[in-house]
Design an enzyme around this catalytic site. Structure first.
Site, PDB file in Angstrom:
ATOM      1  CG  HIS A  67      -2.699   0.673   9.122  1.00  0.00           C
ATOM      2  ND1 HIS A  67      -2.577  -0.698   9.117  1.00  0.00           N
ATOM      3  CD2 HIS A  67      -3.836   0.934   8.418  1.00  0.00           C
ATOM      4  CE1 HIS A  67      -3.574  -1.239   8.430  1.00  0.00           C
ATOM      5  NE2 HIS A  67      -4.340  -0.255   7.999  1.00  0.00           N
TER       6      HIS A  67
ATOM      7  CG  HIS B  89      -1.678  -1.237   1.462  1.00  0.00           C
ATOM      8  ND1 HIS B  89      -1.164  -2.303   2.177  1.00  0.00           N
ATOM      9  CD2 HIS B  89      -2.919  -1.599   1.052  1.00  0.00           C
ATOM     10  CE1 HIS B  89      -2.063  -3.277   2.196  1.00  0.00           C
ATOM     11  NE2 HIS B  89      -3.137  -2.879   1.521  1.00  0.00           N
TER      12      HIS B  89
ATOM     13  CG  ASP C  65       0.493   2.781   4.190  1.00  0.00           C
ATOM     14  OD1 ASP C  65      -0.618   2.273   3.985  1.00  0.00           O
ATOM     15  OD2 ASP C  65       1.460   2.135   4.636  1.00  0.00           O
TER      16      ASP C  65
ATOM     17  CG  ASP D 226       3.325  -3.422   5.683  1.00  0.00           C
ATOM     18  OD1 ASP D 226       2.965  -4.599   5.864  1.00  0.00           O
ATOM     19  OD2 ASP D 226       2.581  -2.443   5.888  1.00  0.00           O
TER      20      ASP D 226
END
Length: 308
Positions: free
Chosen positions: A142, A127, A129, A228
């Protein structure tokens, strides 16, 4: 070159709704992170787990947002911790969900600014983010750290001002494969270097990473890496609440880490979104520890430099 690695537990679980990431720091310890690093000739100091000061409840015009005050408290605590740790060595932030990067990158950005050096950020994630508290529909904070890092408006007055926003040309994202419409619209006008999975399929993972590292080197920059779990293919790393099929393979992930080690440019590291409750006998935690080993210099075979 030997590093003094400072392990910092950040059991952040406020940035999303699926409980379990608060167990991440201890899972890394059990999986042997400190031992893996010391075996490679580096020193390790474990600061234990950070505990943020309690904060009064906060409200926000976006009613979807949850646990805002807790996330702000984590951001403040981790910013201070990151500044102090970056002065003494190589901080490794063991999360915890990805909202911890709101604080970790703020701290290393403040450190880089004080050192008069450019900070670069490598985002290894499914992602982007890139939501702000105003644009998020899920309310999961998040999904906002990269927007905060890049200096997007929408975090005031709840979050502290980001100390030194990172220009978009100093940000690279690898492994992207899940982007909301609002994030895509916000990213398109920027110079953020996005190597989504199509780019990696067409060019391989080495070329875009090498180009980014060349830019870091050219500016004598400091490089923060945020890894991540969902950067990885879920089949090899199931312990994450936001699985997205089609992630980096075992070999691709280790190649990224080896290339980062060889660059000698990385100055700080996030390990985020590990949810041990979703793991299979610790396999994801062990893989993440192995990837840190590659970042710190472990190789199957050291190839001598030859002239032909």
């Amino acid at each position: 070159m030997s590093k003094h690695c400072i392990l910092i537990g950040a059991p952040v679980d406020s940035g999303q709704k699926r409980a379990g990431c608060l167990m991440g720091p201890d899972a890394y310890r059990v999986a042997g992170l400190a031992q893996a690093i010391t075996e490679l000739g580096h020193s390790v100091e474990d600061m234990g787990n950070i505990i943020p000061a309690p904060r009064a409840p906060m409200s926000h015009p976006n009613a979807a947002i949850h646990r805002l005050a807790e996330t702000v408290a984590w951001t403040e605590a981790l910013t201070e911790t990151a500044i102090a740790a970056a002065l003494r060595g190589f901080p490794i932030f063991m999360g915890g969900d990805h909202s911890l990067s709101l604080g970790t990158v703020a701290g290393v950005a403040a450190h880089a600014k004080a050192a008069n050096r450019a900070l670069f950020v490598l985002w290894l994630d499914a992602h982007t983010d890139f939501h702000t508290p105003e644009t998020t529909q899920s309310g999961n904070l998040h999904g906002t750290p990269m927007a905060y890092i890049a200096g997007r408006p929408g975090f005031e007055p709840h979050f502290p001002p980001f100390p030194a926003p990172v220009p978009s040309q100093r940000i690279a994202m690898l492994g992207i494969r899940s982007v909301d419409t609002a994030e895509r619209a916000a990213l398109l006008p920027t110079d953020v270097d996005i190597a989504d999975m199509r780019v990696l399929d067409e060019r391989g993972i080495r070329a875009p990473l090498a180009e980014f590292l060349d830019r870091v080197r050219a500016e004598n920059g400091m490089l923060h890496v945020s890894l991540d779990v969902d950067f990885l293919e879920p089949a090899i790393a199931p312990a994450v609440g936001t699985t997205v099929p089609g992630g980096a393979t075992f070999r691709e992930a280790h190649l990224v880490m080896e290339l980062l080690h060889e660059s000698a440019l990385v100055t700080s590291l996030d390990l985020v979104e590990l949810n041990p409750f979703l793991d299979d006998r610790g396999r994801t935690a062990k893989l993440m520890v192995d990837l840190v080993g590659s970042l710190m210099g472990r190789k199957v075979f050291d190839r001598p430099t030859r002239s032909y």
